[in-house]
Design an enzyme around this catalytic site. Structure first.
Site, mmCIF file in Angstrom:
data_model
loop_
_atom_site.group_PDB
_atom_site.id
_atom_site.type_symbol
_atom_site.label_atom_id
_atom_site.label_comp_id
_atom_site.label_asym_id
_atom_site.label_seq_id
_atom_site.Cartn_x
_atom_site.Cartn_y
_atom_site.Cartn_z
ATOM 1 N N ARG A 1 44.972 59.386 0.057
ATOM 2 C CA ARG A 1 44.232 58.124 0.212
ATOM 3 C C ARG A 1 44.496 57.492 1.591
ATOM 4 O O ARG A 1 43.610 56.925 2.189
ATOM 5 C CB ARG A 1 44.684 57.203 -0.925
ATOM 6 N N ARG B 1 34.475 49.673 1.576
ATOM 7 C CA ARG B 1 34.507 49.258 0.176
ATOM 8 C C ARG B 1 33.215 48.476 -0.040
ATOM 9 O O ARG B 1 33.027 47.419 0.542
ATOM 10 C CB ARG B 1 35.719 48.354 -0.060
ATOM 11 N N LYS C 1 34.159 49.851 -9.727
ATOM 12 C CA LYS C 1 35.122 50.248 -10.768
ATOM 13 C C LYS C 1 35.104 49.258 -11.919
ATOM 14 O O LYS C 1 34.828 48.072 -11.735
ATOM 15 C CB LYS C 1 36.520 50.379 -10.193
ATOM 16 N N GLU D 1 40.263 63.770 -7.855
ATOM 17 C CA GLU D 1 41.527 63.195 -8.292
ATOM 18 C C GLU D 1 42.343 64.302 -8.957
ATOM 19 O O GLU D 1 41.814 65.031 -9.797
ATOM 20 C CB GLU D 1 41.217 62.051 -9.279
ATOM 21 N N GLU E 1 31.209 57.531 -14.123
ATOM 22 C CA GLU E 1 32.214 58.604 -14.191
ATOM 23 C C GLU E 1 33.514 58.099 -14.775
ATOM 24 O O GLU E 1 33.820 56.904 -14.678
ATOM 25 C CB GLU E 1 32.524 59.115 -12.772
ATOM 26 N N ARG F 1 44.424 60.741 -5.270
ATOM 27 C CA ARG F 1 43.140 61.064 -4.658
ATOM 28 C C ARG F 1 43.380 62.149 -3.609
ATOM 29 O O ARG F 1 44.300 62.040 -2.804
ATOM 30 C CB ARG F 1 42.561 59.832 -3.996
ATOM 31 N N PHE G 1 34.873 64.844 -7.499
ATOM 32 C CA PHE G 1 33.803 63.867 -7.700
ATOM 33 C C PHE G 1 32.883 63.687 -6.498
ATOM 34 O O PHE G 1 31.928 62.931 -6.577
ATOM 35 C CB PHE G 1 34.336 62.515 -8.199
ATOM 36 N N LYS H 1 37.331 57.299 -14.763
ATOM 37 C CA LYS H 1 38.244 56.932 -13.677
ATOM 38 C C LYS H 1 39.618 57.501 -14.008
ATOM 39 O O LYS H 1 40.272 57.056 -14.957
ATOM 40 C CB LYS H 1 38.301 55.410 -13.517
HETATM 41 P P1 ATP Z 1 41.612 51.373 -3.658
HETATM 42 O O1 ATP Z 1 40.162 51.144 -3.971
HETATM 43 O O2 ATP Z 1 42.114 50.561 -2.524
HETATM 44 O O3 ATP Z 1 41.982 52.814 -3.583
HETATM 45 P P2 ATP Z 1 43.316 51.239 -5.892
HETATM 46 O O4 ATP Z 1 44.280 52.192 -5.311
HETATM 47 O O5 ATP Z 1 43.815 50.045 -6.634
HETATM 48 O O6 ATP Z 1 42.344 50.693 -4.826
HETATM 49 P P3 ATP Z 1 41.214 51.531 -7.586
HETATM 50 O O7 ATP Z 1 40.312 50.677 -6.748
HETATM 51 O O8 ATP Z 1 41.694 51.015 -8.863
HETATM 52 O O9 ATP Z 1 42.415 52.084 -6.766
HETATM 53 O O10 ATP Z 1 40.426 52.837 -7.839
HETATM 54 C C1 ATP Z 1 39.901 53.617 -6.828
HETATM 55 C C2 ATP Z 1 40.567 54.951 -6.934
HETATM 56 O O11 ATP Z 1 40.241 55.544 -8.173
HETATM 57 C C3 ATP Z 1 40.063 55.959 -5.935
HETATM 58 O O12 ATP Z 1 40.722 55.815 -4.698
HETATM 59 C C4 ATP Z 1 40.375 57.279 -6.607
HETATM 60 O O13 ATP Z 1 41.682 57.691 -6.258
HETATM 61 C C5 ATP Z 1 40.416 56.939 -8.079
HETATM 62 N N1 ATP Z 1 39.373 57.607 -8.878
HETATM 63 C C6 ATP Z 1 39.601 58.110 -10.109
HETATM 64 N N2 ATP Z 1 38.497 58.622 -10.637
HETATM 65 C C7 ATP Z 1 37.510 58.455 -9.720
HETATM 66 C C8 ATP Z 1 36.132 58.796 -9.691
HETATM 67 N N3 ATP Z 1 35.535 59.415 -10.699
HETATM 68 N N4 ATP Z 1 35.432 58.466 -8.578
HETATM 69 C C9 ATP Z 1 36.023 57.835 -7.537
HETATM 70 N N5 ATP Z 1 37.323 57.494 -7.514
HETATM 71 C C10 ATP Z 1 38.074 57.794 -8.593
#
Ligand code: ATP
Length: 576
Positions: A265, A410, A416, A295, A243, A250, A335, A245
């Site tokens: 979040r 996690r 990711k 998102e 998917e 969130r 999502f 990102k």
């Molecule tokens: P964390 O995993 O602790 O949230 P982070 O804030 O640095 O870490 P990332 O790990 O970079 O975020 O990415 C996870 C976040 O990406 C998710 O919490 C969500 O908000 C966002 N996100 C964007 N697109 C998607 C998707 N298609 N599916 C799931 N999450 C997504």
């Protein structure tokens, strides 16, 4: 239970930083609590009246509590202010100024109810009423109790007990450690430790096992692991959903008829921020009751272009949202589907959740399912990834097709994939600020030259330092940072912080910032991931990439084990 008894437990908890001792003290406390008291005892020990998603705050600032202490102790306001200046701790101030008081031996329930009444008092003249209610409460308790009540009402109880410690102690108190996974699952689907504990006492572990997802109670969000390349992803997952990102907010949306709740979040209520999404859900999502996740991000209505996070963040406001939603409209990329019309979907395979999600969203211009392809070919992922990057998105998230929704975890069900620029770490690191340095040269004029950043060690529930960060902040940010940090400054290093470096000013671990760096290195200076030779991990050339992450709590900073994984992955070839 008497509130004084709870106070004695608080004193013992405050005096230790050893987790095993905390388990014992808490287990003893939970064992002696009745089912009617246990939820209140847990909320109070967490320093709150209800879980944050209820949005219930006491509304008592330092200015107000100073007046309440003055009224209750018959000391002048000046004297109270002076004592606060000297100690920096409203708890110690009230203990000192009300010294010798015996109190009326109020129960936990009475104190909890008084505090709840204070929190619920609103409307005109509510400030004066709150002050006099609080002063009355102070008059009825001993100075030992007053100390903790004072800290509680201004949100500074901070006994440093993490959720896992509560869960572990609860299972020790009412059985053995085997209860822990069942309790944890229950907590992950309701985010309410008080409710979990009360259910355990009233209905036993069978009652806990029967707890189900409930609309209105947030579900702890599933998080992503990282891998450096599409090949690694396919090797790990096989055929997978890939998917886009999106880099926005969130949002977990709960719908019950026309009532919509949204959670961030970190599980705070954010409904007020997204009126157009709420309206679109009511209109275009075909479900009486449901929970979906996605998102939300700002976009250009004419060109359809999705806008960067720096633009979306402007929607984070308390007032004037209706106007702002016209200026900066949002799109919501759904999502996941977690609940639908009385059925809990969290245990079902992702492929099924996704198919149902697509089926319930009618075509409209605000909510749409996230962009997705299903593939087992790394080349398809490269193509998909390049396309998302070209459109300014963050990268891709791969999802295991047969995996359940991993509430609160996690793991490799979601992976990711972000861009790594030459000479940069493939991902940013979220660090918790545990102190700051006054700075040298030009920076001394702001009184802050850099911060001491730490990552979270969930085994010991402590913060381990990883870097001193002085770059990437604008002058305005430094000024604001100093003012925010001074409000949570401590006289000594916090008991949950493990550091060899000496910050000029120590602060409560509360704020998280995102940092990028050239690479992770091994270093004897920092305590994160320290091995038996005393060598830990550090960030090389770190710089801040944004301001405080309001969607993250201190414990949501990256963890030591994630840093070790990132260090291992750094050695491999990465996407870019
Ligand atoms: P964390 O995993 O602790 O949230 P982070 O804030 O640095 O870490 P990332 O790990 O970079 O975020 O990415 C996870 C976040 O990406 C998710 O919490 C969500 O908000 C966002 N996100 C964007 N697109 C998607 C998707 N298609 N599916 C799931 N999450 C997504």
């Amino acid at each position: 239970m008497k509130f004084l008894t709870l106070t004695e437990y608080f004193e013992r908890l405050e005096a230790t930083s050893k987790r095993l001792e905390m388990f014992d003290i808490l287990a003893e406390l939970f064992k002696s609590a009745s089912s009617e008291d246990i939820d209140k005892i847990i909320y109070l020990s967490q320093g709150q009246l209800l879980p944050p998603f209820h949005g219930l705050e006491t509304g008592i600032s330092e200015k107000l509590i100073e007046r309440a202490i003055s009224e209750a102790s018959n000391e002048s306001l000046k004297r109270v202010q002076q004592a606060y200046k000297e100690t920096g701790d409203m708890g110690l101030v009230s203990e000192k100024l009300m010294h010798g008081r015996k109190g009326y031996e109020l129960t936990v329930r009475q104190v909890y109810e008084e505090l709840t009444d204070i929190a619920m008092t609103g409307g005109s003249k509510s400030v004066e009423r709150k002050i006099s209610m609080l002063a009355n409460l102070f008059k009825g308790v001993s100075s030992r109790e007053a100390k903790y009540i004072a800290r509680l009402v201004i949100g500074k109880l901070r006994l440093g007990i993490g959720d896992p410690t509560f869960l572990e102690s609860l299972s020790l108190a009412h059985g053995d450690r085997e209860l822990r996974p069942v309790l944890e699952r229950a907590y992950n689907i309701c985010c309410d430790l008080g409710l979990v504990a009360r259910t355990l006492l009233e209905q036993g572990i069978e009652g806990i096992a029967k707890m189900r997802v409930n609309v209105g109670y947030p579900i702890r969000m599933a998080l992503c692991e990282r891998l450096p390349s599409p090949e690694d992803i396919i090797e790990k997952m096989g055929r997978a959903a890939i998917e886009a990102k999106y880099d926005g907010f969130r949002v977990q949306c709960h719908k019950d008829g026309d009532k919509i709740d949204m959670f961030s979040r970190n599980l705070e209520k954010t409904t007020h921020m997204f009126p157009e999404i709420a309206a679109a859900i009511i209109k275009y999502v075909c479900a009486k009751k449901m929970i979906i996740e996605g998102e939300a991000l700002a976009y250009n209505e004419e060109s359809g272009e999705l806008l960067p996070f720096q633009v979306t963040i402007q929607r984070k406001r308390k007032h004037g949202i209706e106007d702002l939603s016209k200026e900066l409209p949002l799109k919501f990329f759904a999502f996941d589907l977690l609940f639908l019309d009385d059925e809990d979907y969290t245990g079902r395979p992702f492929a099924e959740r996704r198919a149902k999600l697509e089926a319930i969203i009618a075509e409209n211009s605000i909510i749409e399912p996230s962009e997705m392809v299903i593939t087992e070919n790394p080349a398809d992922i490269y193509r998909f990834f390049d396309n998302t990057i070209a459109r300014g998105l963050e990268g891709a998230v791969a999802k295991r097709l047969d995996a359940p929704y991993s509430a609160g975890a996690r793991n490799f069900n979601w992976i990711k994939l972000k861009r790594s620029y030459k000479g940069e770490l493939s991902d940013t690191v979220d660090v918790c600020i545990v102190g700051y340095f006054v700075g040298r040269g030009a920076r001394t004029k702001f009184g802050i030259g850099g911060i001491l950043g730490a990552v979270y060690d969930n085994k010991s529930e402590t913060f381990k330092t990883i870097s001193k960060i002085g770059s990437g902040f604008s002058d305005e940010e430094l000024i604001e940072l100093k003012s925010l940090l001074d409000k949570i400054a401590l006289k000594h290093k916090h008991k949950n912080v493990d550091s060899d470096m000496k910050a000029d000013v120590w602060v409560e671990p509360q704020y998280v910032i995102t940092v990028t760096a050239d690479e992770l290195t091994r270093s004897p200076m920092h305590t994160a991931g320290r091995d038996k030779d005393g060598i830990g991990y550090a960030l090389r050339f770190p710089r801040s990439t944004g301001f405080i992450r309001t969607d993250k709590k201190a414990v949501d900073a990256n963890t030591v084990s994630e840093i070790i994984t990132m260090f291992e992955q750094q050695k491999k070839v990465s996407i870019g």
